[in-house]
Design an enzyme around this catalytic site. Sequence first.
Site, PDB file in Angstrom:
ATOM      1  N   GLY A  90       0.852  -1.179   0.000  1.00  0.00           N
ATOM      2  CA  GLY A  90       0.000   0.000   0.000  1.00  0.00           C
ATOM      3  C   GLY A  90       0.887   1.227   0.000  1.00  0.00           C
ATOM      4  N   SER A 122       6.003  -5.289  -0.772  1.00  0.00           N
ATOM      5  CA  SER A 122       5.878  -3.888  -1.151  1.00  0.00           C
ATOM      6  C   SER A 122       6.144  -2.972   0.056  1.00  0.00           C
ATOM      7  CB  SER A 122       4.499  -3.638  -1.770  1.00  0.00           C
ATOM      8  OG  SER A 122       4.409  -2.372  -2.365  1.00  0.00           O
ATOM      9  N   ALA A 123       5.142  -2.226   0.520  1.00  0.00           N
ATOM     10  CA  ALA A 123       5.337  -1.353   1.679  1.00  0.00           C
ATOM     11  C   ALA A 123       5.799  -2.144   2.898  1.00  0.00           C
ATOM     12  CB  ALA A 123       4.046  -0.605   2.004  1.00  0.00           C
ATOM     13  N   HIS A 159       9.520  -2.981  -6.239  1.00  0.00           N
ATOM     14  CA  HIS A 159       8.994  -2.746  -7.596  1.00  0.00           C
ATOM     15  C   HIS A 159      10.031  -2.046  -8.474  1.00  0.00           C
ATOM     16  CE1 HIS A 159       5.096  -3.642  -5.758  1.00  0.00           C
ATOM     17  NE2 HIS A 159       5.285  -2.633  -4.923  1.00  0.00           N
ATOM     18  N   GLU A 194      10.162  -7.128  -9.655  1.00  0.00           N
ATOM     19  CA  GLU A 194       8.996  -7.984  -9.458  1.00  0.00           C
ATOM     20  C   GLU A 194       9.400  -9.453  -9.637  1.00  0.00           C
ATOM     21  OE1 GLU A 194       5.499  -5.419  -9.479  1.00  0.00           O
ATOM     22  OE2 GLU A 194       7.211  -5.791  -8.153  1.00  0.00           O
TER      23      GLU A 194
END
Length: 235
Positions: A90, A122-123, A159, A194
């Site tokens: 997020g 991710s986050a 990413h 990724e």
Amino acid sequence: MKNIIIASTSTLHGGDYLEYLLPELKNHFKECKTVLFIPYSRPSGITHEEYTAKVSQAFAKIDIDVKGIHEYIDAGIAIKNAEGIFTGGGNTFLLVYQLYKNELITTLAETVKNGTPYLGTSAGSNICGLSMQNTNDMPIIYPPSFQTLGLIPFNINAHYLDPDTQSKHMGETRETRIKEFHAFNTIPVLGLREGSWLEVKGEKTFLRGTLTARLFKQNQTAIELESGSDLSGLK
């Protein structure tokens, strides 16, 4: 002993949520009947309950239950008692803001360092480094500090994208942004593409996945790291 998976993303193109990681997660959380999910990074479009339900559907495929941290009266105790922990993606600014607001940064860091299996995507991966300063996210809210969990002695750029030589876009590339960071900071930065992730076991850290990663150090030429590379001495 630290037992951590730090993944660039939760979802690969054409695949379901966490699908590409499930074989790893089945082993990673093999001692867990339930995983504690931290959904703090979502600013809009999905509630904590909805986000947790999405995670639950994925973990059900490997026969593990999921409970959201928001379901507990005392989030700190929930972290300390967790069999395993997952922090999803997020907005990193919002995630770090919420962790500080709820006084969970130190508790989460200590719990994971003491061996509770942890997954970040991710986050949730960005916060594993020394600071969140290499996130790609917009600063939609201001956390009291950029300092994060310090589970690894460098920073993550999740990413990570290589420059597109065919593009006519004249804006800054990820590599340019990381070099700007290194104009003022000495912390190494790992650009995780990724499909790649880090496996941290105790003091050993290895690059895993199907793709390479790109390592940036201050005043040095960036280098490519193949899957299987040992990053244990990186600092």
